[in-house]
Design a protein around this motif. Structure first.
Motif, PDB file in Angstrom:
ATOM      1  N   TYR A  55      21.092  46.891  11.843  1.00 28.89           N
ATOM      2  CA  TYR A  55      22.172  45.948  12.157  1.00 28.89           C
ATOM      3  C   TYR A  55      21.649  44.673  12.823  1.00 28.89           C
ATOM      4  O   TYR A  55      22.405  43.736  13.052  1.00 28.89           O
ATOM      5  CB  TYR A  55      23.254  46.596  13.033  1.00 28.89           C
ATOM      6  CG  TYR A  55      22.734  47.484  14.143  1.00 28.89           C
ATOM      7  CD1 TYR A  55      22.337  46.947  15.361  1.00 28.89           C
ATOM      8  CD2 TYR A  55      22.660  48.861  13.955  1.00 28.89           C
ATOM      9  CE1 TYR A  55      21.856  47.761  16.367  1.00 28.89           C
ATOM     10  CE2 TYR A  55      22.182  49.669  14.958  1.00 28.89           C
ATOM     11  CZ  TYR A  55      21.777  49.122  16.176  1.00 28.89           C
ATOM     12  OH  TYR A  55      21.306  49.936  17.172  1.00 28.89           O
TER      13      TYR A  55
ATOM     14  N   HIS B 243      30.100  46.213  12.355  1.00 27.93           N
ATOM     15  CA  HIS B 243      29.630  45.013  13.038  1.00 27.93           C
ATOM     16  C   HIS B 243      30.040  43.740  12.299  1.00 27.93           C
ATOM     17  O   HIS B 243      30.106  42.672  12.908  1.00 27.93           O
ATOM     18  CB  HIS B 243      28.098  45.052  13.184  1.00 27.93           C
ATOM     19  CG  HIS B 243      27.606  46.242  13.953  1.00 27.93           C
ATOM     20  ND1 HIS B 243      27.854  46.423  15.286  1.00 27.93           N
ATOM     21  CD2 HIS B 243      26.879  47.325  13.553  1.00 27.93           C
ATOM     22  CE1 HIS B 243      27.301  47.556  15.697  1.00 27.93           C
ATOM     23  NE2 HIS B 243      26.703  48.126  14.654  1.00 27.93           N
TER      24      HIS B 243
ATOM     25  N   PRO C 175      28.798  41.801  21.162  1.00 28.76           N
ATOM     26  CA  PRO C 175      27.772  41.368  20.209  1.00 28.76           C
ATOM     27  C   PRO C 175      27.536  39.866  20.276  1.00 28.76           C
ATOM     28  O   PRO C 175      28.451  39.078  20.519  1.00 28.76           O
ATOM     29  CB  PRO C 175      28.348  41.776  18.848  1.00 28.76           C
ATOM     30  CG  PRO C 175      29.413  42.776  19.148  1.00 28.76           C
ATOM     31  CD  PRO C 175      29.945  42.420  20.492  1.00 28.76           C
TER      32      PRO C 175
END
Length: 227
Positions: free
Chosen positions: A51, A63, A105
């Protein structure tokens, strides 16, 4: 006599010292923009999880695309910390982190506002001449309106910083100055005999130390403290 210049974290003469880093102080470390190519290169070299490095797999996952390695994000924080604080401060080293959290993130193109807050400070018992400063670092993603949108990183750590050097006046060398113009007899009378002007003036002539003999006051902090 002035001691040798103390170096900042980047080798320049320091202008901030332990005494300037008081609890409650907030230091703005500027804004960084995440470079996508650099982000991928870091992940391929140091954290090659899918990822972080595989756009197709990351796009098909929860994600929704490639996200930065957390260690890349904290590296961006470290660079901002060096550029905007350690480059000016009498930094020695750090005994380590107490907390490191990745709260959201980080993606290519994100603009991150960076800051540190001083949480505590005390002189070091183990390292004379240094003080221990406890700091919290944060990174916040900025929205389209340039306002903080989401906190993405928080870290709590300690740093060692040199105490501000104290300037001292060298002691006068006996015999440097000659006897008073009136000669030794009159000088001796002034020291041990009663003054012709009476006790009040004699006491006045024996007042406290000259202002010129006192050490100069230390300069205040040059980083502005926020409420």
């Amino acid at each position: 006599m002035t001691p040798p210049a103390i170096r900042s974290g980047t080798g320049a003469p320091a202008e901030l010292f332990f005494e300037d880093l008081v609890p409650g102080l907030t230091v703005d470390l500027g804004t960084v923009t995440v470079d996508g190519d650099e982000m991928l290169a870091f992940a391929r070299r140091f954290d090659p999880q899918w990822y972080h490095v595989d756009p197709q797999l990351a796009e098909a996952s929860r994600h929704g695309g490639v996200i930065a390695s957390g260690f890349y994000t904290v590296s961006l924080f470290m660079r901002a910390y060096v550029d905007h604080l350690l480059s000016r401060a009498a930094a020695d080293a750090s005994p380590g982190l107490e907390e490191l959290r990745w709260l959201a993130p980080v993606r290519a193109g994100d603009r991150l506002a960076v800051r540190v807050d001083v949480m505590g400070a005390r002189p070091s018992d183990a390292r004379p001449g240094l003080g221990t400063v406890i700091l919290t670092g944060t990174m916040l993603r900025l929205g389209p309106d340039n306002r903080p949108d989401q906190e993405v990183l928080r870290t709590r750590f300690r740093g060692w910083f040199a105490l501000r050097p104290v300037e001292t006046n060298p002691e006068a060398t006996p015999g440097e100055s000659g006897p008073p113009e009136n000669g030794p007899a009159e000088a001796g009378a002034a020291e041990v005999g009663p003054s012709e002007s009476g006790p009040a003036e004699a006491a006045s002539s024996k007042g406290g130390p000259s202002e010129a003999g006192r050490p100069s006051a230390a300069a205040g902090p040059v980083v502005e403290q926020r409420a």
